[in-house]
Structure formats: structure tokens, C-alpha cells
Design a protein around this motif. Sequence first.
Motif, mmCIF file in Angstrom:
data_model
loop_
_atom_site.group_PDB
_atom_site.id
_atom_site.type_symbol
_atom_site.label_atom_id
_atom_site.label_comp_id
_atom_site.label_asym_id
_atom_site.label_seq_id
_atom_site.Cartn_x
_atom_site.Cartn_y
_atom_site.Cartn_z
ATOM 1 N N ASP A 9 11.357 -9.256 2.481
ATOM 2 C CA ASP A 9 11.886 -10.018 3.332
ATOM 3 C C ASP A 9 12.854 -9.507 4.444
ATOM 4 O O ASP A 9 13.343 -10.267 5.200
ATOM 5 C CB ASP A 9 12.046 -11.311 3.028
ATOM 6 N N CYS A 10 13.103 -8.411 4.036
ATOM 7 C CA CYS A 10 14.296 -7.511 5.050
ATOM 8 C C CYS A 10 13.629 -6.073 5.318
ATOM 9 O O CYS A 10 13.397 -5.886 6.652
ATOM 10 C CB CYS A 10 15.469 -7.375 4.159
ATOM 11 N N LEU A 11 13.674 -5.458 4.296
ATOM 12 C CA LEU A 11 12.982 -4.028 4.755
ATOM 13 C C LEU A 11 11.339 -4.278 4.676
ATOM 14 O O LEU A 11 10.675 -3.493 5.202
ATOM 15 C CB LEU A 11 13.632 -3.003 3.814
ATOM 16 N N LEU A 14 5.998 -9.642 4.807
ATOM 17 C CA LEU A 14 4.449 -9.944 4.331
ATOM 18 C C LEU A 14 3.981 -10.143 5.959
ATOM 19 O O LEU A 14 4.389 -10.600 6.758
ATOM 20 C CB LEU A 14 4.784 -11.145 3.808
ATOM 21 N N VAL A 15 2.593 -9.394 5.890
ATOM 22 C CA VAL A 15 1.965 -9.539 6.862
ATOM 23 C C VAL A 15 0.494 -9.815 6.547
ATOM 24 O O VAL A 15 0.140 -9.624 5.281
ATOM 25 C CB VAL A 15 1.898 -8.282 8.000
ATOM 26 N N ASP A 17 -3.104 -9.833 5.600
ATOM 27 C CA ASP A 17 -3.970 -8.589 4.894
ATOM 28 C C ASP A 17 -5.441 -8.941 5.634
ATOM 29 O O ASP A 17 -6.213 -9.954 5.144
ATOM 30 C CB ASP A 17 -4.083 -8.820 3.480
ATOM 31 N N MET A 18 -5.744 -8.271 6.520
ATOM 32 C CA MET A 18 -6.876 -8.311 7.274
ATOM 33 C C MET A 18 -8.265 -7.992 6.487
ATOM 34 O O MET A 18 -9.302 -8.370 6.777
ATOM 35 C CB MET A 18 -7.030 -7.571 8.696
ATOM 36 N N SER A 19 -7.928 -7.139 5.459
ATOM 37 C CA SER A 19 -9.183 -6.641 4.771
ATOM 38 C C SER A 19 -8.743 -6.423 3.150
ATOM 39 O O SER A 19 -8.459 -5.302 2.657
ATOM 40 C CB SER A 19 -9.425 -5.258 5.441
ATOM 41 N N PRO A 20 -8.608 -7.536 2.522
ATOM 42 C CA PRO A 20 -8.273 -7.701 1.233
ATOM 43 C C PRO A 20 -9.368 -6.982 0.406
ATOM 44 O O PRO A 20 -10.454 -7.078 0.921
ATOM 45 C CB PRO A 20 -7.965 -9.179 0.883
ATOM 46 N N ARG A 21 -8.847 -6.074 -0.716
ATOM 47 C CA ARG A 21 -9.833 -5.318 -1.294
ATOM 48 C C ARG A 21 -10.758 -6.179 -1.835
ATOM 49 O O ARG A 21 -11.897 -5.776 -2.117
ATOM 50 C CB ARG A 21 -8.865 -4.398 -2.370
ATOM 51 N N ILE A 22 -10.440 -7.130 -2.818
ATOM 52 C CA ILE A 22 -11.304 -8.163 -3.327
ATOM 53 C C ILE A 22 -11.116 -9.271 -2.806
ATOM 54 O O ILE A 22 -10.009 -10.029 -2.922
ATOM 55 C CB ILE A 22 -11.203 -7.960 -5.084
ATOM 56 N N LYS A 23 -12.251 -10.062 -2.197
ATOM 57 C CA LYS A 23 -11.880 -11.495 -1.621
ATOM 58 C C LYS A 23 -11.662 -12.430 -2.662
ATOM 59 O O LYS A 23 -12.098 -12.294 -3.695
ATOM 60 C CB LYS A 23 -13.319 -11.731 -1.047
ATOM 61 N N GLY A 24 -10.359 -13.145 -2.307
ATOM 62 C CA GLY A 24 -9.831 -14.055 -3.124
ATOM 63 C C GLY A 24 -8.946 -13.654 -3.969
ATOM 64 O O GLY A 24 -8.219 -14.398 -5.059
ATOM 65 N N VAL A 25 -8.664 -12.214 -4.257
ATOM 66 C CA VAL A 25 -7.800 -11.588 -5.359
ATOM 67 C C VAL A 25 -6.925 -10.798 -4.582
ATOM 68 O O VAL A 25 -7.075 -10.173 -3.652
ATOM 69 C CB VAL A 25 -8.490 -10.485 -6.143
ATOM 70 N N GLY A 26 -5.390 -11.335 -4.906
ATOM 71 C CA GLY A 26 -4.337 -10.350 -4.234
ATOM 72 C C GLY A 26 -3.421 -11.323 -3.856
ATOM 73 O O GLY A 26 -3.387 -12.528 -4.238
ATOM 74 N N PRO A 34 -4.238 -14.539 2.853
ATOM 75 C CA PRO A 34 -3.957 -13.118 2.078
ATOM 76 C C PRO A 34 -2.923 -12.219 2.977
ATOM 77 O O PRO A 34 -3.086 -12.179 4.164
ATOM 78 C CB PRO A 34 -5.434 -12.236 1.960
ATOM 79 N N VAL A 35 -2.036 -11.872 1.909
ATOM 80 C CA VAL A 35 -0.840 -11.094 2.558
ATOM 81 C C VAL A 35 -0.673 -9.621 1.839
ATOM 82 O O VAL A 35 -1.204 -9.536 0.969
ATOM 83 C CB VAL A 35 0.392 -11.731 2.706
ATOM 84 N N LYS A 36 -0.078 -8.742 2.663
ATOM 85 C CA LYS A 36 0.244 -7.655 2.285
ATOM 86 C C LYS A 36 1.736 -7.236 2.369
ATOM 87 O O LYS A 36 2.089 -7.780 3.401
ATOM 88 C CB LYS A 36 -0.535 -6.406 2.343
#
Length: 69
Positions: A9-11, A14-15, A17-26, A34-36
Motif C-alpha cells: 500500500d506504499c510501494l 492493489l489494482v 485484476d482484469m484477467s485473473p488466471r483462474i476465475k474465482g481464485v486469487g 479480483p485484485v493484483k
Amino acid sequence: MRIAVDIDDCLWKLVEDMSPRIKGVGAMCACGMPVKQEVDQDMKALVHSLILDHEVFLWSAGGVEYVKD
């Protein structure tokens, strides 16, 4: 001057995630979106400029390996 900077949350921010690798997981935020993690380039530049004149410490609950970049 000594300056301590947290990683999460400084460097890194969280944004959405427009394309999570596995839907519903992450990673999910509290709202269920969903965020990355992504490097905040403005904060990274600020820290790099502070290093020139100050003692800067990067810290994270994740440990040393998590902080390296």
C-alpha cells in the motif's frame, strides 16, 4: 533523517485484476473484486530521490525476500 517505507500500500498498490488466471481464485479485496499488486512508479521514484539525502528503510511483514527489487 531516517525514513521508513512500508511495501504494501506504499510501494505496491492493489489494482483491479482484469484477467485473473483462474476465475474465482486469487487475491480479492474486501468488496470481492479480483485484485493484483502493482509497483506504484510515483512512490518508487520518490523513494529513489529520498535515498540521495536520507537514510531510507524498506520494510514488510513478508520479510527481506519480499522487499527486494
